[in-house]
Design an enzyme around this catalytic site. Sequence first.
Site, PDB file in Angstrom:
ATOM      1  N   PHE A  60      54.662 112.636  38.852  1.00  0.00           N
ATOM      2  CA  PHE A  60      55.883 111.835  38.851  1.00  0.00           C
ATOM      3  C   PHE A  60      56.871 112.432  37.852  1.00  0.00           C
ATOM      4  CE2 PHE A  60      57.458 107.657  40.320  1.00  0.00           C
ATOM      5  CZ  PHE A  60      56.710 107.521  41.465  1.00  0.00           C
ATOM      6  N   GLN A 107      69.253 101.997  34.873  1.00  0.00           N
ATOM      7  CA  GLN A 107      68.795 103.217  35.540  1.00  0.00           C
ATOM      8  C   GLN A 107      69.325 103.317  36.964  1.00  0.00           C
ATOM      9  OE1 GLN A 107      64.367 103.951  36.584  1.00  0.00           O
ATOM     10  NE2 GLN A 107      64.958 105.490  35.087  1.00  0.00           N
ATOM     11  N   HIS A 115      68.424 105.076  40.232  1.00  0.00           N
ATOM     12  CA  HIS A 115      67.330 105.812  40.855  1.00  0.00           C
ATOM     13  C   HIS A 115      67.941 106.907  41.722  1.00  0.00           C
ATOM     14  CE1 HIS A 115      63.776 106.845  43.123  1.00  0.00           C
ATOM     15  NE2 HIS A 115      63.053 106.085  42.329  1.00  0.00           N
ATOM     16  N   LEU A 130      65.094 101.573  48.364  1.00  0.00           N
ATOM     17  CA  LEU A 130      64.439 102.595  47.539  1.00  0.00           C
ATOM     18  C   LEU A 130      63.574 103.563  48.350  1.00  0.00           C
ATOM     19  CD1 LEU A 130      63.508 103.541  44.634  1.00  0.00           C
ATOM     20  CD2 LEU A 130      61.657 101.893  44.859  1.00  0.00           C
ATOM     21  N   GLU A 181      60.098 108.062  44.093  1.00  0.00           N
ATOM     22  CA  GLU A 181      60.018 109.368  43.456  1.00  0.00           C
ATOM     23  C   GLU A 181      58.705 110.057  43.839  1.00  0.00           C
ATOM     24  OE1 GLU A 181      61.589 109.260  39.401  1.00  0.00           O
ATOM     25  OE2 GLU A 181      59.682 110.102  38.773  1.00  0.00           O
ATOM     26  N   ARG A 207      64.713 110.525  35.641  1.00  0.00           N
ATOM     27  CA  ARG A 207      65.650 109.991  36.630  1.00  0.00           C
ATOM     28  C   ARG A 207      67.108 110.117  36.223  1.00  0.00           C
ATOM     29  NH1 ARG A 207      62.136 104.673  38.400  1.00  0.00           N
ATOM     30  NH2 ARG A 207      60.643 105.841  39.660  1.00  0.00           N
ATOM     31  N   HIS A 266      68.828 100.629  39.871  1.00  0.00           N
ATOM     32  CA  HIS A 266      67.426 100.351  40.136  1.00  0.00           C
ATOM     33  C   HIS A 266      66.766  99.503  39.063  1.00  0.00           C
ATOM     34  CE1 HIS A 266      63.452 101.027  41.727  1.00  0.00           C
ATOM     35  NE2 HIS A 266      63.043 101.703  40.680  1.00  0.00           N
ATOM     36  N   ARG A 293      64.049 104.906  31.644  1.00  0.00           N
ATOM     37  CA  ARG A 293      62.644 104.673  31.930  1.00  0.00           C
ATOM     38  C   ARG A 293      62.065 105.788  32.792  1.00  0.00           C
ATOM     39  NH1 ARG A 293      59.940 102.755  36.185  1.00  0.00           N
ATOM     40  NH2 ARG A 293      61.655 101.719  37.291  1.00  0.00           N
TER      41      ARG A 293
END
Lengths: 595, 231
Positions: free
Chosen positions: A119, A241, A243, A253, A256, A287, A354, A399
């Site tokens: 990730f 954030q 995304h 969404l 990722e 991100r 996000h 994050r």
Amino acid sequence: MALAVRQFDAVVVGAGGAGLRAALQLAEAGLRVAVLTKVFPTRSHTVAAQGGIGAALGNMGTDSWQWHMYDTVKGSDWLGDQDAIEYMCREAPKVVIELEHFGMPFDRNEDGTVYQRPFGGHMQNMGAGPAVQRSCCAADRTGHAMLHTLYQRNVRARTQFFVEWMALDLVRDASGQVLGVTALEMETGEVVLFHARATLFATGGAGRIFAASTNAFINTGDGLGMAARAGIPLEDMEFYQFHPTGVYGAGVLITEGVRGEGGYLLNKNGERFMERYAPSAKDLASRDVVSRAMATEIKEGRGAGPNADYLLLKLDHLGPEVIDKRLPGIREIAKKFANVDPVREPIPVVPTVHYQMGGIPTNYHGEVVVPGRQGPNTVVPGFYAAGECACASVHGANRLGTNSLTDLVVFGKAAGDSVIRFLRENPGHKPLPADAAERSAARLARLDGQRGGESVHVLGNEIRRTMQAHCGVFRFPDLLAEGVQMIRALSDRVARSEIQDKSKVFNTARVEALELDNLIEVARATMVSAHARKESRGAHDRADCHDRPGFPNGRDDQNWLKHTLWYKEGDRLEYKPVNLKPLTAETIPPKARAY
Amino acid sequence: MHIRILRYDPDRDAKPYWKDYEVALEPSDRMLLDALVRVKAMDDSFAFRRSCREGVCGSDAMNINGRNGLACITRLADLKGTVELRPLPGLPVIRDLIVDMTQFFHQYHSVRPYLINDDPPPERERLQAPAEREALDGLYECILCACCSTSCPSFWWNPDKFVGPAGLLQAYRFLADSRDQATGERLDDLEDPYRLFRCHSIMNCVDACPKGLNPTRAIGKIKELMVKRSV
């Protein structure tokens, strides 16, 4: 207003990942706990999390909580508190194993252990790389699997739920101690005061303050609104954030995990542009970095499509077997919302709001802390928060993917344990103040009697458009200043919101109006905090603060290595230091961030 | 676009009635839910549930032109002519498209929908082979929207006694889990003329499931397990 009062040891508001984990802890301890939730628990937005939960299990190769901690601190652009980050990364393997024992259907390796995928921002060797496989997943439905498992475990523990009850306001006495909440039963329109010795908020984020968001309709920041109205400051609200991969036009969404499994982004020329922005991590940079790169590509005319306003997420080279095994939900979403089958064609994507890094300030025990007699982190007795509504702060300015689910279970459990300790040391209910329900009563009476106001729908859309246009991926000082004025003006108009429907029975117009009261507080906190922070850090990127010697990526540690605290009263701002001292590990000192 | 909605508010209405709406769609409107949000903007008294708007939370199940489905993943392009919306059939109506799901969740809870394993938990995860884990695919993904159970005539007839397709799918989800130890008790609980055996394989549930799951097959597997243990 004379209203019914019900007494409980503890009341938990919200039944997503954090609320359910906390409730489980309390119910299994034999306490009388009421869990209030706007929606049936498995409809909470945790259900939409896809890619995985981060924990250094080391099932795929060497990993350690220290590496996870380093990545999280770096990902946070050093705004995260290192004590809380150490706590989360050390606890993560334990809570994931516990979820497995609860029955969560994780994907498996040949040897029967939990499968983990790469990730963004998760590396080996204290950030040196290469990528590490740390994300424990259930295909691309990890949030669904986790939320249902936690709900099921609560069914087993006979947790008492109040489903489709909306909490309205926090009840505090003259000393500031929190004594419960008022709440509206949607089905009947009845308002009840839940008198509790401890109150735990797990109300989720407020991504719905923006027009283009991956968030559910219910993510209206109710806990933040309630806290703000009760005089509790909100921390680091400027950090939202974006995304990188929301479906173009729909906002839904795309995990990722697609890039974790080997997918990558292309611009209109078919160029894998992330190689230019993050030569080492490429598409698996964190991100904020990927979203900014995408926005830059679009701004400079290299976006795809007729209006050159999106980018392409390519994954067909993974083959239908991998896609159907590891990313089946993504294939379903792409077909439904983008009209493409990713087995053959790339998915059109854009950076989309996000996650809210900020929230109600807490320590790593899940206790709410505010400036007071014991310094900037003085505990508010009887008040706890966990999950996206809280700011511990483990995510700082940005994050990392997978850390949201980790945050929910680690701090949901920790907050539950803190409540248990507090209840043991503080037997008996403190008396309610005479005006305990006054704020809620006044809000409801105002709404019922309002004439000549504006519709909730119109006001909500204006808030969302204003936030999107004035507080986006790239932020400009003049637009922010204007945005502050616009949101303040909207605040006055929201105070006169009007609904036509006055029915007592399941009045969703009333619910949406009450949600709007919360949305506007969060929007104001965000705009005012963003306007004031004159540096670029993590997700907060200011056009007037860019990379120059001594200010890596526009970051100004000299003046801005500190947390923002926004108070509703007068839009007042205060700041408090970042905790750079971990619990047992060595401090990870700030340095320039590159992927 | 023309939408007819079966409206009812017990606070005001003596009985349900149809109300017609003419909705002006924008090019960005893709799903039925987008149109319903526009109806709500015109008439805030119209009540329905919704949340994730991407087909994973299970809130906006309703009866769309006679079939159960989720508004958020029902494409406007696939709807021709006037669209008729009713609450999910077979459950008490609270208001408009909002039904009382108590009985549905009661049946779900009745199958003990949680892992039962009384061994002391190991230090690490319980091991599960990939093939054992694959046995849960097509079962654990249920979103509890109730499209299946409220399309099932047996559930309409005996919602208090027949577990219904959603509950039985979850019963099998735990029977099929290699980590679960309560197979015998779970089968005992279902061996009853109503709880399991009211399923007559009409397969409306399979047709209705917006996630493409197959409760009828799971029910068949439960029956197989019962036969197997009796021989």
